[in-house]
Write an enzyme that holds these catalytic residues in place. Structure first.
Site, short mmCIF file in Angstrom:
data_model
loop_
_atom_site.label_atom_id
_atom_site.label_comp_id
_atom_site.label_asym_id
_atom_site.label_seq_id
_atom_site.Cartn_x
_atom_site.Cartn_y
_atom_site.Cartn_z
N GLN A 72 0.86 -1.20 0.00
CA GLN A 72 0.00 0.00 0.00
C GLN A 72 0.88 1.24 0.00
O GLN A 72 1.57 1.52 0.98
CB GLN A 72 -0.87 -0.03 1.26
CG GLN A 72 -1.79 1.14 1.43
CD GLN A 72 -2.37 1.20 2.84
OE1 GLN A 72 -2.24 0.26 3.61
NE2 GLN A 72 -3.01 2.29 3.17
N SER B 39 0.95 6.51 2.44
CA SER B 39 1.55 7.49 3.36
C SER B 39 2.83 8.08 2.79
O SER B 39 3.58 7.40 2.07
CB SER B 39 1.87 6.84 4.70
OG SER B 39 0.73 6.26 5.25
N GLU C 141 -11.12 -4.04 4.81
CA GLU C 141 -10.07 -4.52 5.70
C GLU C 141 -10.58 -4.79 7.12
O GLU C 141 -9.80 -4.93 8.03
CB GLU C 141 -8.93 -3.50 5.76
CG GLU C 141 -8.07 -3.53 4.53
CD GLU C 141 -7.24 -4.81 4.44
OE1 GLU C 141 -6.07 -4.78 4.80
OE2 GLU C 141 -7.79 -5.86 4.03
N ASN D 132 -4.31 7.03 17.07
CA ASN D 132 -5.42 7.07 18.04
C ASN D 132 -5.94 8.49 18.28
O ASN D 132 -7.15 8.70 18.41
CB ASN D 132 -4.97 6.44 19.36
CG ASN D 132 -4.93 4.92 19.28
OD1 ASN D 132 -5.20 4.36 18.21
ND2 ASN D 132 -4.60 4.26 20.36
N GLU D 133 -5.03 9.47 18.31
CA GLU D 133 -5.48 10.85 18.57
C GLU D 133 -6.41 11.32 17.45
O GLU D 133 -7.41 12.00 17.69
CB GLU D 133 -4.27 11.80 18.65
CG GLU D 133 -3.32 11.55 19.82
CD GLU D 133 -2.40 10.36 19.60
OE1 GLU D 133 -2.34 9.83 18.47
OE2 GLU D 133 -1.74 9.94 20.57
C1 LIG Z 1 2.83 -0.56 11.71
C2 LIG Z 1 2.47 0.42 10.63
C3 LIG Z 1 2.28 -0.02 9.34
C4 LIG Z 1 1.94 0.87 8.34
N1 LIG Z 1 1.81 0.41 7.05
C5 LIG Z 1 1.54 1.29 6.07
C6 LIG Z 1 1.49 0.86 4.69
O1 LIG Z 1 1.73 -0.31 4.37
N2 LIG Z 1 1.24 1.78 3.74
C7 LIG Z 1 0.98 3.08 4.02
O2 LIG Z 1 0.70 3.84 3.11
N3 LIG Z 1 1.04 3.53 5.31
C8 LIG Z 1 1.32 2.67 6.33
N4 LIG Z 1 1.40 3.12 7.64
C9 LIG Z 1 1.29 4.55 7.88
C10 LIG Z 1 0.13 5.00 8.74
O3 LIG Z 1 -1.06 5.05 8.00
C11 LIG Z 1 0.55 6.37 9.31
O4 LIG Z 1 1.62 6.15 10.19
C12 LIG Z 1 -0.56 7.04 10.05
O5 LIG Z 1 -1.56 7.46 9.17
C13 LIG Z 1 -0.02 8.28 10.84
O6 LIG Z 1 0.68 9.14 10.00
P1 LIG Z 1 2.16 9.63 10.34
O7 LIG Z 1 2.98 8.47 10.70
O8 LIG Z 1 2.60 10.50 9.22
O9 LIG Z 1 2.00 10.50 11.66
P2 LIG Z 1 1.51 12.02 11.75
O10 LIG Z 1 0.26 12.18 10.95
O11 LIG Z 1 2.65 12.92 11.44
O12 LIG Z 1 1.18 12.11 13.27
C14 LIG Z 1 2.18 12.25 14.26
C15 LIG Z 1 1.51 12.44 15.60
O13 LIG Z 1 0.68 13.61 15.55
C16 LIG Z 1 -0.65 13.28 15.94
N5 LIG Z 1 -1.61 14.04 15.14
C17 LIG Z 1 -1.57 14.21 13.79
N6 LIG Z 1 -2.64 14.93 13.39
C18 LIG Z 1 -3.36 15.19 14.51
C19 LIG Z 1 -4.58 15.87 14.76
N7 LIG Z 1 -5.28 16.40 13.74
N8 LIG Z 1 -5.05 15.93 16.03
C20 LIG Z 1 -4.36 15.36 17.05
N9 LIG Z 1 -3.19 14.71 16.88
C21 LIG Z 1 -2.70 14.63 15.63
C22 LIG Z 1 -0.80 11.80 15.65
O14 LIG Z 1 -1.78 11.21 16.44
C23 LIG Z 1 0.59 11.27 15.98
O15 LIG Z 1 0.69 11.00 17.35
C24 LIG Z 1 1.77 2.25 8.65
C25 LIG Z 1 1.99 2.69 9.96
C26 LIG Z 1 2.35 1.79 10.94
C27 LIG Z 1 2.59 2.31 12.33
#
Ligand SMILES: Cc1cc2nc3c(=O)[nH]c(=O)nc-3n(C[C@H](O)[C@H](O)[C@H](O)COP(=O)(O)OP(=O)(O)OC[C@H]3O[C@@H](n4cnc5c(N)ncnc54)[C@H](O)[C@@H]3O)c2cc1C
Length: 394
Positions: free
Chosen positions: A127, A130, A245, A376-377
């Protein structure tokens, strides 16, 4: 109110359990959504084909694409639960998502090309959604796809791509129209991962494994006939396929219940002074608290399934299950390590470590569930806005 399967579905569960016990090639050594070791892939591809052939995967696909005439989502839930209970591999990567997108939005030619290769285990999918600057706010993605003749030329960077290093095909979202509202200018593609210009770099995680990757796309050419759905309609394609899913959540709850059984067994074996840890009242209280949370997570998952099947879902159902499960899982693995006392510092391969370090690995990976599939947030915001009707976050 009772959450029970009908006798017919319980018979189906018994069949699935026996099939897995007889044919599954390996027990997964680690908790969670992980990438297999490369040497396991041939056996896992063959196992995936066997699951599809037996009608245990893709049950609810249209029959012309191999689905069961009696296919329905309940059967998929049961298979996902039994695979999790047995700690067996199931579908690897994003084929569930991709098949949802293809069945919902793909052309007949795309369905004929890609679906049989998913069923045979020939194509593993990843996928590619991100990006470094677009996770929770996925619509902020900046990977660009520009039309040049009969190809799109794609440049940008993806991250967190689970199984990207094994994948044959990527389910890619890229921006085709930068001039419109964020969600409106995104298109979904099927990307052959052997196309020139793709650089997949595994990320080493705190567990020592590499399940995720960075994927760099440098002028990658994708034929126009690999657009899934309409151009600029990728947001709808992605959101619809994410609904396919759901069985993954059911599987996680069962995996947690199996971990709880192991936790009790370990507490019976480990001694504290001259008594088993289980005889210590402080340990018993912690175990009781964890068991309660695991039980509630299981019931919430069942309630969510039931409401989904009855089309009476609430916007809070899926986010609430995910938040509660991920926190219960974190607490369970923390106790699994803490119970081991000083031995808890050991890792896989240390002679004294319990269950060959399964708990240490599960503890380290547990935090990722609070982020994966929506942090979760952010899910709490979803509950606030969509279920409780509170004002939108600015
Ligand atoms: C184990 C794992 C597998 C994954 N596999 C895939 C995959 O195969 N393909 C893919 O495309 N993606 C994948 N992901 C990505 C996943 O979808 C993202 O990690 C997720 O959407 C969070 O985005 P980020 O990591 O950019 O964090 P960010 O969006 O940068 O967030 C960072 C922190 O800020 C907080 N935050 C952000 N926005 C807000 C808000 N509006 N209000 C309050 N708090 C906020 C979040 O809660 C988090 O604690 C995977 C992630 C994990 C952990």
């Amino acid at each position: 109110m009772r959450y029970e399967y009908s006798p017919e579905l319980e018979t189906y569960r018994t069949q699935v359990r026996a099939f897995i016990a007889e044919h599954s090639p390996f027990v997964r050594p680690h908790a969670g959504v992980r990438a297999p070791e490369p040497e396991q892939l041939p056996a896992i591809r063959a196992w995936i084909a066997r699951l599809y052939d037996a009608g245990y995967l893709g049950q609810d696909w249209p029959t012309e694409h191999g689905g069961r005439p009696d296919g329905r989502p309940e059967l998929g839930f049961i298979v996902a639960e039994e695979l999790a209970r047995a700690r067996a591999w199931g579908q690897v990567g994003a084929a569930g998502l991709a098949s949802g997108a293809l069945l919902g939005f793909g052309t007949d030619e795309q369905k004929r090309r890609f679906l049989p290769r998913i069923r045979s285990g020939q194509d593993l999918w990843c996928q590619l959604f991100s990006e470094p600057g677009a996770g929770s706010d996925l619509a902020a993605m900046s990977t660009r796809a520009v039309l040049e003749g009969d190809h799109y030329v794609v440049s940008g960077q993806k991250v967190w791509t689970t199984n990207g290093h094994h994948a044959d095909v990527g389910y890619l979202l890229a921006r085709t129209d930068p001039g419109v509202k964020k969600q409106a200018g995104i298109t979904a593609f099927a990307l052959d991962m052997s196309t020139p210009g793709i650089d997949v770099r595994p990320l080493r995680e705190i567990t020592g494994d590499s399940d995720f990757n960075e994927v760099f796309l440098d002028e990658v050419r994708i034929p126009v006939d690999q657009v899934i759905g309409a151009v600029n309609d990728g947001w709808r394609v992605a959101n619809t396929s994410l609904g396919h899913e759901r069985s993954a959540v059911a599987a996680r709850a069962v995996e947690l219940e199996a971990a709880l059984d192991d936790l009790f067994a370990m507490a019976g074996r480990i001694t504290s002074g001259d008594r088993p840890a289980l005889a210590d009242s402080a340990v018993r209280q912690r175990l009781g608290a964890i068991a309660t949370r695991v039980h509630v997570a299981g019931m919430m998952s069942k309630a969510g399934q039931s409401r989904m099947l009855h089309r009476s879902e609430d916007a809070a159902d899926a986010p609430a299950v995910k938040i509660f499960f991920s926190q219960a899982n974190l607490a369970t693995t923390e106790l699994g390590v803490a119970l081991q006392g000083i031995d808890g510092l050991g890792v896989e391969g240390d002679p004294y470590v319990h269950a060959d370090g399964w708990w240490q690995d599960a503890f380290l990976i547990a935090r990722s569930f609070t982020i994966a599939g929506g942090a979760n947030e952010v899910l709490k915001n979803v509950i606030a806005e969509r279920a409780l009707g509170l004002p939108r976050e600015k």
